[in-house]
Design a protein around this motif. Structure first.
Motif, PDB file in Angstrom:
ATOM      1  N   ASP A  99       0.776  -1.185  -0.169  1.00 16.45           N
ATOM      2  CA  ASP A  99      -0.115   0.080  -0.109  1.00 16.45           C
ATOM      3  C   ASP A  99       0.764   1.314  -0.031  1.00 16.45           C
ATOM      4  OD1 ASP A  99      -2.808   1.062   2.064  1.00 16.45           O
ATOM      5  OD2 ASP A  99      -1.823   2.007   0.371  1.00 16.45           O
ATOM      6  N   ASP A 100       0.922   1.851  -0.881  1.00 18.70           N
ATOM      7  CA  ASP A 100       1.772   3.277  -1.176  1.00 18.70           C
ATOM      8  C   ASP A 100       1.332   4.241  -0.406  1.00 18.70           C
ATOM      9  OD1 ASP A 100       3.847   4.449  -3.981  1.00 18.70           O
ATOM     10  OD2 ASP A 100       4.138   4.282  -2.014  1.00 18.70           O
ATOM     11  N   ASP A 101       0.169   4.238   0.290  1.00 21.68           N
ATOM     12  CA  ASP A 101      -0.339   5.320   1.273  1.00 21.68           C
ATOM     13  C   ASP A 101       0.269   5.061   2.506  1.00 21.68           C
ATOM     14  OD1 ASP A 101      -2.015   7.005  -0.513  1.00 21.68           O
ATOM     15  OD2 ASP A 101      -3.675   5.732  -0.154  1.00 21.68           O
ATOM     16  N   GLU A 102       1.067   4.147   2.564  1.00 22.67           N
ATOM     17  CA  GLU A 102       2.001   3.963   3.949  1.00 22.67           C
ATOM     18  C   GLU A 102       3.181   4.885   3.645  1.00 22.67           C
ATOM     19  OE1 GLU A 102       0.220   2.907   6.115  1.00 22.67           O
ATOM     20  OE2 GLU A 102      -1.188   1.416   4.897  1.00 22.67           O
ATOM     21  N   THR A 103       4.168   5.048   4.624  1.00 24.81           N
ATOM     22  CA  THR A 103       5.316   5.665   4.548  1.00 24.81           C
ATOM     23  C   THR A 103       6.224   4.579   4.651  1.00 24.81           C
ATOM     24  OG1 THR A 103       4.532   8.047   5.360  1.00 24.81           O
ATOM     25  CG2 THR A 103       6.984   7.391   5.533  1.00 24.81           C
ATOM     26  N   TRP A 104       7.028   3.957   3.496  1.00 26.23           N
ATOM     27  CA  TRP A 104       7.900   3.032   3.584  1.00 26.23           C
ATOM     28  C   TRP A 104       9.357   3.471   3.808  1.00 26.23           C
ATOM     29  CZ3 TRP A 104       5.767  -1.561   4.099  1.00 26.23           C
ATOM     30  CH2 TRP A 104       4.325  -1.486   3.679  1.00 26.23           C
ATOM     31  N   THR A 105       9.955   2.722   4.987  1.00 26.16           N
ATOM     32  CA  THR A 105      11.396   3.139   5.093  1.00 26.16           C
ATOM     33  C   THR A 105      12.227   1.982   5.212  1.00 26.16           C
ATOM     34  OG1 THR A 105      11.060   2.637   7.596  1.00 26.16           O
ATOM     35  CG2 THR A 105      10.324   4.810   6.621  1.00 26.16           C
ATOM     36  N   ALA A 106      13.648   2.217   5.098  1.00 24.42           N
ATOM     37  CA  ALA A 106      14.525   1.243   5.491  1.00 24.42           C
ATOM     38  C   ALA A 106      15.053   1.087   7.072  1.00 24.42           C
ATOM     39  CB  ALA A 106      15.796   1.500   4.596  1.00 24.42           C
ATOM     40  N   GLY A 107      14.225   1.962   7.760  1.00 28.34           N
ATOM     41  CA  GLY A 107      14.733   2.070   9.210  1.00 28.34           C
ATOM     42  C   GLY A 107      13.394   1.858  10.117  1.00 28.34           C
ATOM     43  N   SER A 108      13.526   2.660  11.246  1.00 31.50           N
ATOM     44  CA  SER A 108      12.324   2.260  12.122  1.00 31.50           C
ATOM     45  C   SER A 108      11.242   3.318  12.163  1.00 31.50           C
ATOM     46  CB  SER A 108      12.991   2.590  13.580  1.00 31.50           C
ATOM     47  OG  SER A 108      13.555   3.709  13.619  1.00 31.50           O
ATOM     48  N   LYS A 109      11.566   4.323  11.200  1.00 30.71           N
ATOM     49  CA  LYS A 109      10.140   5.226  11.047  1.00 30.71           C
ATOM     50  C   LYS A 109       9.152   4.426  10.033  1.00 30.71           C
ATOM     51  CE  LYS A 109      12.567   9.456  12.712  1.00 30.71           C
ATOM     52  NZ  LYS A 109      13.018   8.335  13.527  1.00 30.71           N
ATOM     53  N   GLY A 110       8.021   5.056  10.286  1.00 36.27           N
ATOM     54  CA  GLY A 110       7.069   4.652   9.258  1.00 36.27           C
ATOM     55  C   GLY A 110       6.893   3.030   9.256  1.00 36.27           C
ATOM     56  N   PHE A 111       6.939   2.276   8.116  1.00 33.86           N
ATOM     57  CA  PHE A 111       6.806   0.803   8.136  1.00 33.86           C
ATOM     58  C   PHE A 111       8.082   0.376   7.298  1.00 33.86           C
ATOM     59  CE2 PHE A 111       3.040   0.086  10.400  1.00 33.86           C
ATOM     60  CZ  PHE A 111       2.244   1.446  10.042  1.00 33.86           C
ATOM     61  N   ASN A 112       8.596  -0.470   7.837  1.00 35.32           N
ATOM     62  CA  ASN A 112       9.914  -0.990   7.458  1.00 35.32           C
ATOM     63  C   ASN A 112       9.653  -1.773   6.221  1.00 35.32           C
ATOM     64  OD1 ASN A 112      12.162  -3.129   7.365  1.00 35.32           O
ATOM     65  ND2 ASN A 112      13.116  -1.477   8.443  1.00 35.32           N
ATOM     66  N   LEU A 113      10.173  -1.721   5.156  1.00 39.39           N
ATOM     67  CA  LEU A 113       9.669  -2.327   4.078  1.00 39.39           C
ATOM     68  C   LEU A 113      10.299  -3.789   3.961  1.00 39.39           C
ATOM     69  CD1 LEU A 113       8.490  -2.771   1.224  1.00 39.39           C
ATOM     70  CD2 LEU A 113      10.446  -1.685   0.163  1.00 39.39           C
TER      71      LEU A 113
END
Ligand SMILES: CC(C)C[C@H](CC(=O)NO)C(=O)N[C@H]1Cc2cn(c3ccccc23)CCCCCCNC1=O
Ligand SMILES: [Zn+2]
Ligand SMILES: [Zn+2]
Length: 169
Positions: A99-113
């Motif tokens: 779901d691209d209405d999430e904030t995708w991250t490589a770290g601990s903010k948003g949701f970790n992809l």
């Protein structure tokens, strides 16, 4: 949610994947490496290997989309359901949608992809949800999962039951 298919496993050990639409939250190269890392979680615990295709349709089509996106499972905007995937099979079988209405991250903010993709690829390989909160296949996102041993003993025993134990190299 894994939208189950008739077959419950791939009948081959080399599985192809192709990344279609990307999210604008991360550089394409970061998405590529997080997706590759999420697949390698399962490769390390099984006899499976994953090969990336760039032009043809692959077993696992990875895409980011919002709301209605061409299957019977429209996304729901920010939060809520983060992603879904289809069990092994032809066509949409194996595909993983984020779901691209999430904030995708490589770290601990948003949701970790990486964490979410590893869960979705479990479905792509034929795993269903687990009742064990320690399992990667538990149906609720947990940012606290340690990235170096994502799989519970249960996850490992199920992937082994589907594709055989990791062949001793
Ligand atoms: C396991 C995960 C990677 C994939 C799963 C979906 C799934 O199983 N895909 O294969 C998922 O998105 N679970 C929801 C479940 C969920 C939690 N809540 C929800 C509120 C509304 C709708 C769903 C949820 C409460 C609020 C938190 C919302 C944000 C986090 N969302 C979730 O954890
Ligand atoms: Zn799921
Ligand atoms: Zn979808």
């Amino acid at each position: 949610y894994s939208h189950n298919n008739r077959v419950n496993r791939w009948n081959k050990n080399v599985i192809t994947y192709n990344i279609g639409r990307y999210t604008s939250d991360l550089p394409h190269s970061t998405v590529d490496s997080l997706i590759e890392s999420a697949l390698s979680v399962w490769a390390r615990a099984s006899t499976l290997t994953f090969v990336r295709l760039r032009t043809q349709r692959a077993d696992i089509m990875v895409e980011f989309s919002t709301f209605e996106h061409g299957d019977a499972y429209p996304f729901d905007g920010s939060k809520g359901t983060l992603a879904h995937a289809f069990g092994p099979g032809e066509g949409i079988g194996g595909d993983a949608h984020f779901d691209d209405d999430e904030t995708w991250t490589a770290g601990s903010k948003g949701f970790n992809l990486y964490l979410v993709a590893a869960h979705e690829f479990g479905h792509s390989l034929g795993l269903r949800h687990s009742q064990n909160p320690e399992s990667l296949m538990y149906p609720t996102y947990k940012s606290s999962r340690s990235s170096h041993n994502l799989l519970s003993k249960e996850d490992i025993s199920i992937i082994n039951s589907l594709y055989g134990p990791k062949n001793s190299q």
